[in-house]
Design a protein around this motif. Structure first.
Motif, PDB file in Angstrom:
ATOM      1  N   HIS A 127       0.808  -1.214   0.000  1.00 25.06           N
ATOM      2  CA  HIS A 127       0.000   0.000   0.000  1.00 25.06           C
ATOM      3  C   HIS A 127       0.842   1.265   0.000  1.00 25.06           C
ATOM      4  CE1 HIS A 127      -3.342  -2.560   1.998  1.00 25.06           C
ATOM      5  NE2 HIS A 127      -3.280  -2.769   0.709  1.00 25.06           N
TER       6      HIS A 127
ATOM      7  N   TRP B  59     -10.725   1.243  -5.623  1.00 27.45           N
ATOM      8  CA  TRP B  59     -10.450   1.344  -4.191  1.00 27.45           C
ATOM      9  C   TRP B  59     -11.571   2.106  -3.514  1.00 27.45           C
ATOM     10  CZ3 TRP B  59      -6.251   0.224  -0.870  1.00 27.45           C
ATOM     11  CH2 TRP B  59      -5.215  -0.492  -1.467  1.00 27.45           C
TER      12      TRP B  59
ATOM     13  N   ARG C  44      -5.423   3.507   4.851  1.00 22.04           N
ATOM     14  CA  ARG C  44      -5.731   2.864   6.138  1.00 22.04           C
ATOM     15  C   ARG C  44      -6.562   1.637   5.839  1.00 22.04           C
ATOM     16  NH1 ARG C  44      -8.318   7.840   9.179  1.00 22.04           N
ATOM     17  NH2 ARG C  44      -6.780   9.381   8.577  1.00 22.04           N
ATOM     18  N   GLY C  45      -5.979   0.489   6.093  1.00 22.30           N
ATOM     19  CA  GLY C  45      -6.671  -0.760   5.766  1.00 22.30           C
ATOM     20  C   GLY C  45      -6.844  -0.863   4.265  1.00 22.30           C
ATOM     21  N   ALA C  46      -8.110  -0.961   3.830  1.00 23.78           N
ATOM     22  CA  ALA C  46      -8.400  -1.042   2.397  1.00 23.78           C
ATOM     23  C   ALA C  46      -9.058   0.243   1.903  1.00 23.78           C
ATOM     24  CB  ALA C  46      -9.296  -2.238   2.121  1.00 23.78           C
ATOM     25  N   THR C  47      -8.860   1.338   2.637  1.00 21.02           N
ATOM     26  CA  THR C  47      -9.476   2.608   2.264  1.00 21.02           C
ATOM     27  C   THR C  47      -8.393   3.633   1.975  1.00 21.02           C
ATOM     28  OG1 THR C  47     -11.358   2.133   3.690  1.00 21.02           O
ATOM     29  CG2 THR C  47     -11.065   4.419   3.017  1.00 21.02           C
TER      30      THR C  47
END
Length: 153
Positions: free
Chosen positions: A87, A116, A139-142
């Motif tokens: 990421h 995304w 942050r995470g998948a965001t």
């Protein structure tokens, strides 16, 4: 001692070659600098300098190259581009908004060929469909994004 005086340049050449080959095994650049000093000793012998001057010139050249040349060569060889993976490599990239993005309702962006989930970095913003955004944080998948300013013409 007469043999050494008569064959000094060959001795320096042999020492240069041996140190060069040993450097290929160690890869620490110390033996390479010593080989450079031995090469200076060989040149001094070819020019007919006395043995003591050959040794002093070889030692001086080796010491100078160890102090002046080696640190920059080692630094250059051991440094490289910063490798970003996962990421982290997406931070700073630009994407396009697919669904409107608000702080209460995350949207979608197209980023590096993938979709995304995104939220605005500044919670007071509403980012419309089709706007270009820059990823400021993951942050995470965001992805937390901010609109890229456009020049109005």
């Amino acid at each position: 001692m007469d043999w050494l005086r008569d064959h000094a340049w060959e001795t320096w050449l042999g020492l240069t070659i041996v140190l060069g080959v040993l450097e290929m095994l160690s890869l620490d650049f110390v033996l390479l600098m010593l080989a450079a000093g031995a090469a200076v000793g060989m040149v001094a012998a070819l020019l007919g300098a006395p043995l003591i001057l050959q040794v002093l010139l070889a030692a001086g050249a080796a010491a100078a190259s160890l102090v002046l040349v080696r640190p920059s060569v080692v630094k250059r060889m051991h440094s490289g581009p910063e490798l970003k993976t996962g990421h982290a490599k997406l931070v700073g990239e630009r994407g396009v908004v697919l669904n409107e993005i608000t702080s209460t309702h995350g949207g979608l962006i197209k980023l590096s060929g993938e979709e995304w989930t995104a939220r605005p970095y500044d919670e007071s913003l509403v980012i419309g469909v089709g706007e270009a955004v820059e990823v400021l944080e993951i942050r995470g998948a965001t992805a937390f994004v901010h609109p890229v300013p456009r020049l109005e013409s």
